[in-house]
Design an enzyme around this catalytic site. Structure first.
Site, PDB file in Angstrom:
ATOM      1  N   LYS A 130       0.866  -1.187   0.000  1.00  0.00           N
ATOM      2  CA  LYS A 130       0.000   0.000   0.000  1.00  0.00           C
ATOM      3  C   LYS A 130       0.895   1.227   0.000  1.00  0.00           C
ATOM      4  O   LYS A 130       2.012   1.183   0.533  1.00  0.00           O
ATOM      5  CB  LYS A 130      -0.880   0.009   1.256  1.00  0.00           C
ATOM      6  CG  LYS A 130      -2.097   0.905   1.139  1.00  0.00           C
ATOM      7  CD  LYS A 130      -3.234   0.229   0.389  1.00  0.00           C
ATOM      8  CE  LYS A 130      -4.367   1.187   0.133  1.00  0.00           C
ATOM      9  NZ  LYS A 130      -5.569   0.479  -0.382  1.00  0.00           N
ATOM     10  N   ASP A 170      -6.916   4.474  -4.720  1.00  0.00           N
ATOM     11  CA  ASP A 170      -7.591   4.329  -3.422  1.00  0.00           C
ATOM     12  C   ASP A 170      -8.198   5.704  -3.147  1.00  0.00           C
ATOM     13  O   ASP A 170      -8.430   6.481  -4.099  1.00  0.00           O
ATOM     14  CB  ASP A 170      -6.585   3.902  -2.338  1.00  0.00           C
ATOM     15  CG  ASP A 170      -7.260   3.493  -1.022  1.00  0.00           C
ATOM     16  OD1 ASP A 170      -7.842   2.405  -0.975  1.00  0.00           O
ATOM     17  OD2 ASP A 170      -7.231   4.277  -0.049  1.00  0.00           O
TER      18      ASP A 170
HETATM   19  P1  NDP Z   1     -12.735   7.993  -3.025  1.00  0.00           P
HETATM   20  O1  NDP Z   1     -11.667   8.971  -2.792  1.00  0.00           O
HETATM   21  O2  NDP Z   1     -13.262   7.795  -4.399  1.00  0.00           O
HETATM   22  O3  NDP Z   1     -13.990   8.343  -2.079  1.00  0.00           O
HETATM   23  C1  NDP Z   1     -13.850   8.375  -0.691  1.00  0.00           C
HETATM   24  C2  NDP Z   1     -15.152   8.841  -0.087  1.00  0.00           C
HETATM   25  O4  NDP Z   1     -15.079   8.672   1.326  1.00  0.00           O
HETATM   26  C3  NDP Z   1     -15.429  10.317  -0.346  1.00  0.00           C
HETATM   27  O5  NDP Z   1     -16.810  10.529  -0.410  1.00  0.00           O
HETATM   28  C4  NDP Z   1     -14.816  10.970   0.890  1.00  0.00           C
HETATM   29  O6  NDP Z   1     -15.360  12.218   1.221  1.00  0.00           O
HETATM   30  C5  NDP Z   1     -15.158   9.954   1.958  1.00  0.00           C
HETATM   31  N1  NDP Z   1     -14.160  10.047   3.035  1.00  0.00           N
HETATM   32  C6  NDP Z   1     -12.813   9.914   2.929  1.00  0.00           C
HETATM   33  N2  NDP Z   1     -12.229  10.117   4.118  1.00  0.00           N
HETATM   34  C7  NDP Z   1     -13.228  10.363   4.980  1.00  0.00           C
HETATM   35  C8  NDP Z   1     -13.258  10.644   6.365  1.00  0.00           C
HETATM   36  N3  NDP Z   1     -12.121  10.710   7.089  1.00  0.00           N
HETATM   37  N4  NDP Z   1     -14.488  10.830   6.940  1.00  0.00           N
HETATM   38  C9  NDP Z   1     -15.633  10.768   6.213  1.00  0.00           C
HETATM   39  N5  NDP Z   1     -15.653  10.522   4.885  1.00  0.00           N
HETATM   40  C10 NDP Z   1     -14.478  10.315   4.286  1.00  0.00           C
HETATM   41  O7  NDP Z   1     -12.207   6.596  -2.419  1.00  0.00           O
HETATM   42  P2  NDP Z   1     -12.712   5.120  -2.724  1.00  0.00           P
HETATM   43  O8  NDP Z   1     -14.177   5.113  -2.942  1.00  0.00           O
HETATM   44  O9  NDP Z   1     -11.809   4.548  -3.739  1.00  0.00           O
HETATM   45  O10 NDP Z   1     -12.364   4.399  -1.346  1.00  0.00           O
HETATM   46  C11 NDP Z   1     -13.294   4.313  -0.264  1.00  0.00           C
HETATM   47  C12 NDP Z   1     -12.886   3.190   0.671  1.00  0.00           C
HETATM   48  O11 NDP Z   1     -12.856   1.943  -0.050  1.00  0.00           O
HETATM   49  C13 NDP Z   1     -11.499   3.318   1.311  1.00  0.00           C
HETATM   50  O12 NDP Z   1     -11.520   2.725   2.595  1.00  0.00           O
HETATM   51  C14 NDP Z   1     -10.632   2.462   0.387  1.00  0.00           C
HETATM   52  O13 NDP Z   1      -9.450   2.001   1.032  1.00  0.00           O
HETATM   53  C15 NDP Z   1     -11.591   1.328   0.091  1.00  0.00           C
HETATM   54  N6  NDP Z   1     -11.293   0.542  -1.097  1.00  0.00           N
HETATM   55  C16 NDP Z   1     -11.214   1.138  -2.336  1.00  0.00           C
HETATM   56  C17 NDP Z   1     -10.970   0.365  -3.451  1.00  0.00           C
HETATM   57  C18 NDP Z   1     -10.976   0.929  -4.820  1.00  0.00           C
HETATM   58  O14 NDP Z   1     -10.926   0.143  -5.778  1.00  0.00           O
HETATM   59  N7  NDP Z   1     -11.049   2.234  -5.005  1.00  0.00           N
HETATM   60  C19 NDP Z   1     -10.716  -1.092  -3.335  1.00  0.00           C
HETATM   61  C20 NDP Z   1     -10.914  -1.622  -2.006  1.00  0.00           C
HETATM   62  C21 NDP Z   1     -11.161  -0.812  -0.942  1.00  0.00           C
HETATM   63  P3  NDP Z   1     -14.499  13.580   1.035  1.00  0.00           P
HETATM   64  O15 NDP Z   1     -14.632  13.907  -0.414  1.00  0.00           O
HETATM   65  O16 NDP Z   1     -15.148  14.553   1.946  1.00  0.00           O
HETATM   66  O17 NDP Z   1     -13.086  13.268   1.446  1.00  0.00           O
END
Ligand code: NDP
Length: 452
Positions: A130, A170
């Site tokens: 990671k 991510d």
């Molecule tokens: P994105 O950046 O596309 O979206 C993240 C979302 O989560 C945004 O809406 C963001 O809001 C919100 N968010 C992030 N940090 C926080 C926080 N501290 N508190 C509240 N809301 C928060 O990321 P992904 O959708 O790619 O990833 C989301 C999750 O899924 C993560 O845990 C990631 O590790 C996991 N994941 C992702 C994969 C992928 O293929 N993308 C694969 C497997 C797991 P804001 O805009 O306000 O920051």
């Protein structure tokens, strides 16, 4: 668990915490895995003799580097870059890159540790890694993001490669960032290889990779629901996050007949009592991925929806199924109890470690369906693995072919969880199942390869 097991865990954790002070997310992830696998190791003592867990918690390599860049006004900024190469026993390191101000060594190590088990569960040959940076893409121009990505890759390129370490996206790293990172990698190394996944379709990307994590969450949830004779049909679904995983989980759940009523970001959440439809999902994708706006803007477009701000989360909205898809520790014990009290009977994690240990305890005490991210969100990295295969053989599969493989992989992971996680009373403990199934393959590969 017997006394030996309990003492082993406490001694192990005391040493880990002393050696890695302050890394609370990493401690949390290790304790969870340890609790599942210690009884298994007791049954197969060669794993204890080989000090497999002691070796697994020590990353093979950690790279920390300076990332200097200039903003549009010419001012200089310095961020910190990370790559944790955790475990390469079953394949090249593989895992996403996260750009978020909260990124630190603890978060990188917990994610890389979880990734090792997740990648093993996919049945594909991928090790765990990671990376990321404390860079905050919010409010930055495209040119600033590009300069940051180029500076980040200028250093990272020394340590990655298609047979060494293959990063992906991510939080904060989507198609735009992968494009800038890939462009700089290609320029510096003068090679066009599948060293990053999540690439654009015209330059080596796989169909369905953007959708894969969220779709996979729903395919896994379908399997879980089927164990209780249920499906998504007419179920009310609450989702957190509004990014890649949340958008595609919402889209698939809706297409499978569910009424999806919430999405969120770090500022708050929206509740749409009518549920999302194709048009509303398309609006959210445009809002978040193209205009890079905030989720609260949804209520301007759809005034029947309500927005609640100040960082509140959607867990108080009554639902049948909850899909946490934002970030780690976003669902605590109190929220878990509220969900259960309101009738939620199925929680499927799209994010990595979104539920706190207290929340997991509450779900399992209530015997509701609960799956940890390392099982239910593995569809993303699995499809990255499929992208790597397509790149290696220089072929492109159809969306149907990729979707069929994604379906098969999620079904296989579910079966592995049933095999190793079913308890005496018939309750499926998906945490235990996923941890043991993911652990076995990596542990045995490490034994086979000697003390390295
Ligand atoms: P994105 O950046 O596309 O979206 C993240 C979302 O989560 C945004 O809406 C963001 O809001 C919100 N968010 C992030 N940090 C926080 C926080 N501290 N508190 C509240 N809301 C928060 O990321 P992904 O959708 O790619 O990833 C989301 C999750 O899924 C993560 O845990 C990631 O590790 C996991 N994941 C992702 C994969 C992928 O293929 N993308 C694969 C497997 C797991 P804001 O805009 O306000 O920051």
């Amino acid at each position: 668990m017997d006394n030996f097991g309990k003492k082993y865990i406490e001694r192990f954790m005391a040493e880990l915490e002393a050696k890695n002070p302050g890394e609370k997310e990493f401690h949390q992830a290790v304790r969870e895995v340890l609790t599942s696998v210690v009884p298994y190791m007791q049954a197969y003592p060669y794993l204890l003799d080989n000090k497999i867990m002691e070796r697994m918690v020590e990353p093979e390599r950690v790279i920390i580097f300076r990332v200097p860049w200039t903003d549009d006004q010419g001012e200089i900024h310095v961020n910190r870059g990370f790559r944790v190469q955790m475990n390469s026993a079953i394949g090249p390191y593989k895992g996403g890159i996260r750009f978020h101000p909260s990124v630190n060594l603890s978060i990188m190590k917990f994610l890389a540790f979880e990734q090792t088990f997740k990648n093993s569960l996919t049945t594909l040959p991928m090790g765990g890694g990671k990376g990321g940076s404390d860079f905050n893409p919010r409010g930055k121009s495209d040119a600033e993001v590009m300069r940051f990505c180029q500076s980040f890759m200028t250093e990272l390129q020394r340590y990655i490669g298609q047979d060494t370490d293959v990063p992906a996206g991510d939080i904060g790293v989507g198609g735009r960032e992968i494009g800038f990172l890939f462009g700089q990698y290609k320029r510096l190394r003068d090679e066009f290889t599948g060293t990053l996944t999540g690439k654009g379709l015209a330059w080596g990307g796989s169909l369905l990779r953007p959708e894969a994590t969220g779709y996979g969450v729903c395919y896994f949830a379908e399997q879980m629901l089927a164990t209780r004779g249920k499906s998504f049909k007419d179920q009310v679904v609450v989702i957190s996050g509004a990014g890649n995983v949340a958008q595609h989980a919402a889209e698939k759940a809706m297409r499978l007949g569910a009424k999806v009523v919430t999405l969120s970001d770090s500022d708050g959440f929206i509740y749409d009592p009518d549920g999302f439809d194709e048009e509303k999902i398309a609006y959210v994708k445009q809002l978040k991925n193209v205009r890079r706006g905030r989720i609260k803007e949804y209520v301007t477009q759809y005034p029947k929806a309500q927005y609640t701000g100040e960082g509140t989360k959607p867990w108080g909205i009554p639902c049948d199924i909850a899909l946490p898809c934002a970030t780690q520790n976003e669902l605590d014990g109190a929220a878990a109890k509220t969900l259960v009290a309101n009738g939620c009977y199925c929680v499927v994690e799209g994010a990595n470690m979104p539920s706190t240990p207290e929340a997991i305890e509450a779900f399992q005490a209530a015997k509701i369906l609960y799956s940890p991210g390392k099982a239910s969100n593995a569809g993303g990295v699995a499809t990255s693995g499929l992208e790597m295969t397509q790149n290696s053989v220089r072929q492109k599969w159809t969306a149907e072919e990729v979707d069929a493989q994604l379906h098969r992989i999620m079904t296989d992971i579910h079966e592995a969880c049933i095999k190793y996680g079913t308890e005496e009373d018939g309750y499926i403990n998906y945490v235990k199942g996923a941890n043991i199934a993911g652990f076995i393959k990596v542990a045995n590969a490490m034994v086979d390869q000697g003390l390295v």
